[in-house]
Design a protein around this motif. Structure first.
Motif, PDB file in Angstrom:
ATOM      1  N   THR A  91       0.829  -1.207   0.000  1.00 50.49           N
ATOM      2  CA  THR A  91       0.000   0.000   0.000  1.00 50.49           C
ATOM      3  C   THR A  91       0.863   1.256   0.000  1.00 50.49           C
ATOM      4  OG1 THR A  91      -0.132  -0.034   2.421  1.00 50.49           O
ATOM      5  CG2 THR A  91      -1.901  -1.138   1.203  1.00 50.49           C
ATOM      6  N   LYS A  92       2.181   1.066   0.161  1.00 51.41           N
ATOM      7  CA  LYS A  92       3.096   2.202   0.199  1.00 51.41           C
ATOM      8  C   LYS A  92       4.342   1.900  -0.632  1.00 51.41           C
ATOM      9  CE  LYS A  92       5.980   4.973   3.296  1.00 51.41           C
ATOM     10  NZ  LYS A  92       6.409   5.225   4.688  1.00 51.41           N
ATOM     11  N   LEU A 109       1.485   0.096 -11.320  1.00 53.14           N
ATOM     12  CA  LEU A 109       1.359   0.302  -9.878  1.00 53.14           C
ATOM     13  C   LEU A 109       0.228  -0.552  -9.299  1.00 53.14           C
ATOM     14  CD1 LEU A 109       1.736   4.197  -9.714  1.00 53.14           C
ATOM     15  CD2 LEU A 109       3.489   2.478  -9.251  1.00 53.14           C
ATOM     16  N   PRO A 110       0.329  -0.915  -8.009  1.00 50.54           N
ATOM     17  CA  PRO A 110      -0.738  -1.698  -7.368  1.00 50.54           C
ATOM     18  C   PRO A 110      -2.050  -0.914  -7.308  1.00 50.54           C
ATOM     19  CG  PRO A 110       1.265  -1.661  -6.029  1.00 50.54           C
ATOM     20  CD  PRO A 110       1.456  -0.652  -7.108  1.00 50.54           C
ATOM     21  N   ASN A 111      -3.154  -1.605  -7.520  1.00 53.26           N
ATOM     22  CA  ASN A 111      -4.460  -0.940  -7.506  1.00 53.26           C
ATOM     23  C   ASN A 111      -4.837  -0.408  -6.135  1.00 53.26           C
ATOM     24  OD1 ASN A 111      -5.202  -1.230 -10.260  1.00 53.26           O
ATOM     25  ND2 ASN A 111      -5.672  -3.388  -9.902  1.00 53.26           N
ATOM     26  N   ASN A 112      -4.279  -0.996  -5.078  1.00 57.88           N
ATOM     27  CA  ASN A 112      -4.616  -0.581  -3.708  1.00 57.88           C
ATOM     28  C   ASN A 112      -3.577   0.350  -3.099  1.00 57.88           C
ATOM     29  OD1 ASN A 112      -7.003  -2.192  -3.607  1.00 57.88           O
ATOM     30  ND2 ASN A 112      -5.729  -4.005  -3.233  1.00 57.88           N
ATOM     31  N   LEU A 113      -2.693   0.867  -3.916  1.00 56.97           N
ATOM     32  CA  LEU A 113      -1.639   1.746  -3.414  1.00 56.97           C
ATOM     33  C   LEU A 113      -2.233   2.993  -2.757  1.00 56.97           C
ATOM     34  CD1 LEU A 113       1.492   2.020  -3.451  1.00 56.97           C
ATOM     35  CD2 LEU A 113       1.223   3.410  -5.513  1.00 56.97           C
ATOM     36  N   GLU A 114      -1.659   3.385  -1.597  1.00 60.94           N
ATOM     37  CA  GLU A 114      -2.161   4.540  -0.861  1.00 60.94           C
ATOM     38  C   GLU A 114      -1.165   5.704  -0.838  1.00 60.94           C
ATOM     39  OE1 GLU A 114      -3.207   3.119   3.004  1.00 60.94           O
ATOM     40  OE2 GLU A 114      -4.805   1.808   2.251  1.00 60.94           O
ATOM     41  N   LEU A 129       2.251   7.495 -16.855  1.00 59.43           N
ATOM     42  CA  LEU A 129       2.014   6.716 -15.639  1.00 59.43           C
ATOM     43  C   LEU A 129       0.576   6.906 -15.176  1.00 59.43           C
ATOM     44  CD1 LEU A 129       3.398   4.859 -13.517  1.00 59.43           C
ATOM     45  CD2 LEU A 129       3.742   6.901 -12.126  1.00 59.43           C
ATOM     46  N   GLU A 130      -0.061   5.779 -14.867  1.00 58.63           N
ATOM     47  CA  GLU A 130      -1.421   5.794 -14.327  1.00 58.63           C
ATOM     48  C   GLU A 130      -1.337   5.574 -12.821  1.00 58.63           C
ATOM     49  OE1 GLU A 130      -5.543   6.165 -14.463  1.00 58.63           O
ATOM     50  OE2 GLU A 130      -4.185   6.311 -16.186  1.00 58.63           O
ATOM     51  N   ILE A 131      -1.680   6.598 -12.045  1.00 64.04           N
ATOM     52  CA  ILE A 131      -1.651   6.493 -10.582  1.00 64.04           C
ATOM     53  C   ILE A 131      -3.040   6.085 -10.109  1.00 64.04           C
ATOM     54  CG2 ILE A 131      -1.205   7.685  -8.415  1.00 64.04           C
ATOM     55  CD1 ILE A 131       0.558   9.633  -9.924  1.00 64.04           C
ATOM     56  N   PRO A 132      -3.162   5.011  -9.332  1.00 65.37           N
ATOM     57  CA  PRO A 132      -4.480   4.568  -8.863  1.00 65.37           C
ATOM     58  C   PRO A 132      -5.200   5.638  -8.050  1.00 65.37           C
ATOM     59  CG  PRO A 132      -2.806   2.896  -8.447  1.00 65.37           C
ATOM     60  CD  PRO A 132      -2.074   4.127  -8.865  1.00 65.37           C
ATOM     61  N   GLU A 133      -6.515   5.662  -8.139  1.00 65.91           N
ATOM     62  CA  GLU A 133      -7.308   6.646  -7.411  1.00 65.91           C
ATOM     63  C   GLU A 133      -7.261   6.443  -5.902  1.00 65.91           C
ATOM     64  OE1 GLU A 133      -8.778   9.409  -8.296  1.00 65.91           O
ATOM     65  OE2 GLU A 133      -8.067   9.175 -10.345  1.00 65.91           O
ATOM     66  N   SER A 134      -6.750   5.296  -5.450  1.00 65.20           N
ATOM     67  CA  SER A 134      -6.623   5.025  -4.012  1.00 65.20           C
ATOM     68  C   SER A 134      -5.493   5.818  -3.366  1.00 65.20           C
ATOM     69  CB  SER A 134      -6.373   3.526  -3.795  1.00 65.20           C
ATOM     70  OG  SER A 134      -5.262   3.084  -4.567  1.00 65.20           O
ATOM     71  N   VAL A 135      -4.596   6.389  -4.162  1.00 63.40           N
ATOM     72  CA  VAL A 135      -3.430   7.113  -3.629  1.00 63.40           C
ATOM     73  C   VAL A 135      -3.864   8.452  -3.027  1.00 63.40           C
ATOM     74  CG1 VAL A 135      -1.276   8.285  -4.234  1.00 63.40           C
ATOM     75  CG2 VAL A 135      -1.760   6.019  -5.157  1.00 63.40           C
ATOM     76  N   SER A 136      -3.465   8.687  -1.773  1.00 66.34           N
ATOM     77  CA  SER A 136      -3.828   9.926  -1.076  1.00 66.34           C
ATOM     78  C   SER A 136      -2.617  10.774  -0.710  1.00 66.34           C
ATOM     79  CB  SER A 136      -4.627   9.613   0.196  1.00 66.34           C
ATOM     80  OG  SER A 136      -3.873   8.797   1.082  1.00 66.34           O
ATOM     81  N   SER A 137      -1.403  10.269  -0.986  1.00 61.90           N
ATOM     82  CA  SER A 137      -0.196  11.004  -0.616  1.00 61.90           C
ATOM     83  C   SER A 137       0.904  10.755  -1.644  1.00 61.90           C
ATOM     84  CB  SER A 137       0.280  10.564   0.775  1.00 61.90           C
ATOM     85  OG  SER A 137       1.522  11.138   1.105  1.00 61.90           O
ATOM     86  N   ILE A 138       1.528  11.848  -2.106  1.00 60.70           N
ATOM     87  CA  ILE A 138       2.667  11.767  -3.021  1.00 60.70           C
ATOM     88  C   ILE A 138       3.796  12.597  -2.420  1.00 60.70           C
ATOM     89  CG2 ILE A 138       3.530  12.295  -5.330  1.00 60.70           C
ATOM     90  CD1 ILE A 138       0.692  11.958  -6.385  1.00 60.70           C
TER      91      ILE A 138
END
Length: 265
Positions: A91-92, A109-114, A129-138
């Motif tokens: 997830t990270k 990237l993993p679909n559940n990445l946060e 790059l496609e960043i999953p919508e689950s990501v809340s922090s970059i």
């Protein structure tokens, strides 16, 4: 597997095979295996330690689905690495995992990445790059110096873009900000010389020093009314900037904000 690989072997080994039954690879385990072009991981592997494959000659990477943790700089400086498929469990993404993997063009990237840590893809060769919508922090400088990056999305959960997130991504032409974005860090887009269009969401109240400096093709800026301070050097070197629509609640304009903006009307 713990500790560094045998000092003599690391300069001669061309392929690394991790045997079945190994569940963890320790910090720096295969660091500096410059000629190793391939690594085979066993099913059941769970963790890869910090700098485990730092400065290897790997060309592609497929990590088993059983892996749930990849440490800092695990594959940094793998300058021949071109393609990576990450497992779904993490997830990270820890800091600097693919730091200066200059040939890296494709990552799934993993679909559940946060969260994506600091400098994860610093100076890679990413084009898209496609960043999953689950990501809340970059993190800071996560995509800095990706000169070939043309297309990337920012997930809806992102409220803050950190310092130098897209610093000198020279092929980036457009960025769509999420509506919930609240702040943009120092030099977040500085040196994005082909960025032509920016629409800053209404919730943004803070934009850092030099955030859009040397974005030479930007012509028009529209601000959210919440902006009270235009920080130093925000649009320095934006030589094609023609129109600026100032925020209604603006209180302060910093130093050298529009320096070398020679076409402002």
């Amino acid at each position: 597997i713990n500790d560094q690989y045998d000092e003599i072997s690391k300069y001669t080994v061309k392929e690394i095979v991790i045997e079945k039954g190994v569940t963890g690879i320790g910090n720096s385990a295969f660091e500096g295996c410059y000629w190793a072009e391939k690594v085979t991981f066993p099913d059941g592997l769970q963790t890869i330690g910090n700098e485990a494959f730092d400065r290897n000659g790997l060309k592609e990477l497929e990590i088993p689905e059983s892996v749930s943790y990849i440490g800092k700089s695990a594959f940094s400086w793998c300058r021949k690495l071109e393609e990576v498929k990450l497992p779904e469990n993490p997830t990270k993404l820890s800091d600097k995992i693919f730091y200066e993997c200059n040939a890296l063009e494709k990552v799934v990237l993993p679909n559940n990445l946060e969260s994506i840590g600091d400098e994860v893809f610093y100076e890679c060769g990413l084009n898209k790059l496609e960043i999953p919508e689950s990501v809340s922090s970059i993190g800071k400088e996560a995509f800095s110096e990706n000169a070939a990056l043309e297309e990337i999305n920012i997930p809806r959960k992102i409220t803050k873009l950190n310092d130098k997130t897209f610093f000198r991504c020279r092929s980036l032409t457009k960025i769509d900000f999420p509506s919930n974005l609240e702040s943009i860090g120092n030099r977040a887009f500085s040196g994005c010389v082909n960025l032509q269009e920016i629409k800053i969401p209404e919730k943004v109240s803070v934009i850092g020093v030099g955030a859009f400096s040397y974005c030479q093709k930007i012509k028009d800026i529209r601000w959210p009314d919440k902006i009270k301070t235009i920080n130093d050097r925000m649009f320095e070197g934006c030589e094609h900037l023609e129109k600026i629509h100032m925020p209604e609640d603006l209180e302060t304009i910093g130093d050298a904000v529009f320096e070398d903006c020679v076409n402002i009307e």
